[in-house]
Design an enzyme around this catalytic site. Structure first.
Site, mmCIF file in Angstrom:
data_model
loop_
_atom_site.group_PDB
_atom_site.id
_atom_site.type_symbol
_atom_site.label_atom_id
_atom_site.label_comp_id
_atom_site.label_asym_id
_atom_site.label_seq_id
_atom_site.Cartn_x
_atom_site.Cartn_y
_atom_site.Cartn_z
ATOM 1 N N HIS A 155 0.839 -1.224 0.000
ATOM 2 C CA HIS A 155 0.000 0.000 0.000
ATOM 3 C C HIS A 155 0.864 1.260 0.000
ATOM 4 O O HIS A 155 0.428 2.306 0.469
ATOM 5 C CB HIS A 155 -0.953 0.042 1.191
ATOM 6 C CG HIS A 155 -1.711 -1.228 1.402
ATOM 7 N ND1 HIS A 155 -2.975 -1.445 0.888
ATOM 8 C CD2 HIS A 155 -1.372 -2.370 2.058
ATOM 9 C CE1 HIS A 155 -3.381 -2.662 1.236
ATOM 10 N NE2 HIS A 155 -2.425 -3.256 1.939
ATOM 11 N N SER A 276 15.638 21.160 -16.547
ATOM 12 C CA SER A 276 14.468 22.001 -16.775
ATOM 13 C C SER A 276 14.916 23.277 -17.455
ATOM 14 O O SER A 276 15.994 23.805 -17.168
ATOM 15 C CB SER A 276 13.810 22.326 -15.433
ATOM 16 O OG SER A 276 13.079 23.532 -15.520
ATOM 17 N N LYS A 282 16.834 21.471 -11.310
ATOM 18 C CA LYS A 282 16.131 20.215 -11.599
ATOM 19 C C LYS A 282 16.988 19.171 -12.308
ATOM 20 O O LYS A 282 17.803 19.474 -13.156
ATOM 21 C CB LYS A 282 14.897 20.484 -12.487
ATOM 22 C CG LYS A 282 13.769 21.225 -11.802
ATOM 23 C CD LYS A 282 13.099 20.429 -10.680
ATOM 24 C CE LYS A 282 12.343 19.221 -11.179
ATOM 25 N NZ LYS A 282 11.050 19.570 -11.755
ATOM 26 N N GLU A 289 10.038 7.948 -16.879
ATOM 27 C CA GLU A 289 8.712 8.562 -17.056
ATOM 28 C C GLU A 289 8.155 8.264 -18.442
ATOM 29 O O GLU A 289 6.995 7.917 -18.613
ATOM 30 C CB GLU A 289 8.791 10.078 -16.880
ATOM 31 C CG GLU A 289 9.039 10.545 -15.469
ATOM 32 C CD GLU A 289 9.239 12.053 -15.428
ATOM 33 O OE1 GLU A 289 8.233 12.765 -15.377
ATOM 34 O OE2 GLU A 289 10.406 12.508 -15.469
#
Ligand code: ARG
Length: 476
Positions: A155, A276, A282, A289
């Site tokens: 979970h 970024s 970043k 992804e």
């Protein structure tokens, strides 16, 4: 004039040409189409359906056409619809009317089924090679992390500590099943449909087995109607591919989470991340992804193919031309993802101390306190309640179980003794799971050994198949 233009009195509407043509995408099959034709024409001569001289002229012409297509010197046109008719037209341009003998005893229907199988067979070898490299990278990370403990989750809540090696091996075995599915599918893909003709076979006395052998197939398909209608092998591949990319997607999700400041368990190598345009600090895990994102298109192709086939009567229907783009895109998508994943996993920095810190700062040893009480003859259900109260107390005191004094433990059960501190230490908790497949170090080492044999067997299979295909290319 179209190759099939004889019974027509009007030229095709240009929109129809554009709409029905597949050359835009099926030119990917060119080399396989010609490989198939070379075997077919050799068989026609051997069976004395055409003369050896004609066969030689055609074979020579086909090789020139293959070269021209490869060097982008050949003009492939929508007016010639698909790769099969484009090649035939180019052949006739090259060697004259004798080129028109190539299509004897053959239809585009069995020809396209053949090309698809030749293409897929080739792709299966490349995909298993790449999948094997990824398994190897995961295996190596496991080897290097046999003492690295991290929280295991259910979970997405910290549950019980596990070895990072154990976590890596979970993926090795997942991908092993994927590997075995692909290897198993080979025997269904690797059959020659040539000779099925348009649907019913051919009246020429051909030798299907000769062609099959020349193309290194394991045999011929049994039924001509089925041979030209069957795209199960495409569906099966798309399903196998969907599972592979789904597994990659789950791993991706973990990599994304683990590289966040919130987890801080790993750092992906700079070479596999991007920045970024606005936020200078970043470092984004774009590769996992994007692989996670591309899962959608692969699963989509599987749904698309199933839906296309549903409701098609036997035998060939033009609908089946829709089998190609999804399959090609799936092969490319999968190759791209796997080729990146192996080196990305290999170069991944594992933050062992951070993982250990996370384990030390949680209650994931609570089950072991309960198991400890069970050994002292307290029924598990009662022990569960005792530990629940102990955890609640600890949270209120802002302590972890190992921070409690013996007196504090004894408030909840008299059965708890000083040896509890050893029992609840993260390494003890891990090594207590000494069951086949468990996370105890010796059990994970056992898994590594099992995997080693499996990876070796995969490797042997891949080598054998790629040698066969390579030899075929050289023989051409
Ligand atoms: N381009 C077609 C396909 O990909 C080849 C087979 C066409 N056969 C036919 N009779 N129209 O399915």
């Amino acid at each position: 004039m179209k190759l099939w233009g004889g019974r027509f009195t009007k030229p095709t509407n240009q929109l129809v040409d554009e709409y029905t043509a597949s050359i835009r995408f099926d030119q990917k099959l060119a080399a396989f189409d010609i490989q198939g034709s070379l075997a077919h024409v050799a068989m026609l001569a051997k069976c004395e359906i055409i003369s050896q001289k004609d066969a030689d002229t055609i074979a020579k012409g086909l090789k020139i056409v293959a070269e021209k297509i490869e060097n982008e010197e050949a003009e492939l046109t929508e007016a010639n619809e698909d790769i099969h008719m484009n090649v035939e037209k180019l052949l006739i341009d090259e060697v004259g009317a004798v080129g028109g003998k190539l299509h004897t005893g053959r239809s585009r229907n069995d020809q396209v089924a053949l090309d698809m199988r030749l293409y897929l067979r080739d792709a299966l070898v490349t995909i298993t090679e790449l999948l094997g490299q990824l398994q190897q990278a995961l295996y190596t990370q496991a080897q290097q992390n046999l003492d690295t403990v991290l929280p295991g989750y259910t979970h997405l809540q910290r549950a019980q500590p596990v070895l990072f090696a154990h976590h890596m091996m979970a993926y090795v075995f997942m991908f092993q099943r994927d590997m075995e599915r692909i290897i198993d599918s080979w025997k269904r893909v690797n059959r020659s449909p040539l000779g099925a003709g348009a649907l019913a076979g051919t009246s020429f006395v051909i030798d299907r087995h000769y062609v099959a052998e020349a193309l290194a197939f394991d045999g011929v398909t049994e039924n001509s109607l089925d041979s030209v209608s069957d795209r199960d092998f495409v569906v099966e591949f798309l399903a196998d591919a969907s599972l592979i990319i789904t597994h990659l997607s789950r791993l991706s999700e973990e990599l994304v989470q683990w590289s966040s400041a919130e987890f801080d368990f790993i750092e992906l190598d700079d070479a596999f991340c991007t920045g970024s345009s606005m936020m200078p600090q970043k470092k984004n895990p774009d590769v996992p992804e994007l692989v996670r994102g591309k899962t959608g298109r692969v699963v989509g192709h599987l749904m698309g193919m199933l839906t296309t086939l549903k409701g098609l009567p036997l035998a060939y229907n033009k609908d089946m031309q829709e089998d190609k783009e999804g399959m090609f895109d799936t092969v490319e998508t999968l190759k791209g993802a796997l080729a990146l994943f192996a080196p990305m996993i290999e170069t991944m920095h594992v933050k062992k101390e951070k993982m250990y810190e996370a384990v030390a700062k949680d209650y994931s040893n609570a089950t072991d306190l309960a198991d400890y009480l069970v050994v002292k003859n307290i029924p598990f259900r009662e022990a569960h309640a005792i530990v629940g109260q102990t955890v609640l107390y600890s949270i209120e005191q802002q302590k972890y179980l190992l921070d409690l004094t013996l007196a504090e433990f004894k408030q909840f059960s008299d059965a708890i003794e000083a040896d509890i501190y050893d029992v609840l230490a993260p390494k003890s908790v891990v090594n207590a799971r000494n069951v086949a497949g468990g996370t105890a170090k010796n059990r994970v080492e056992e898994q590594l050994k099992q995997a080693e044999a499996l990876l070796e067997a995969n490797h042997t299979w891949i080598k054998e198949k790629s040698t066969i295909l390579q030899k075929l290319t050289l023989d051409k």
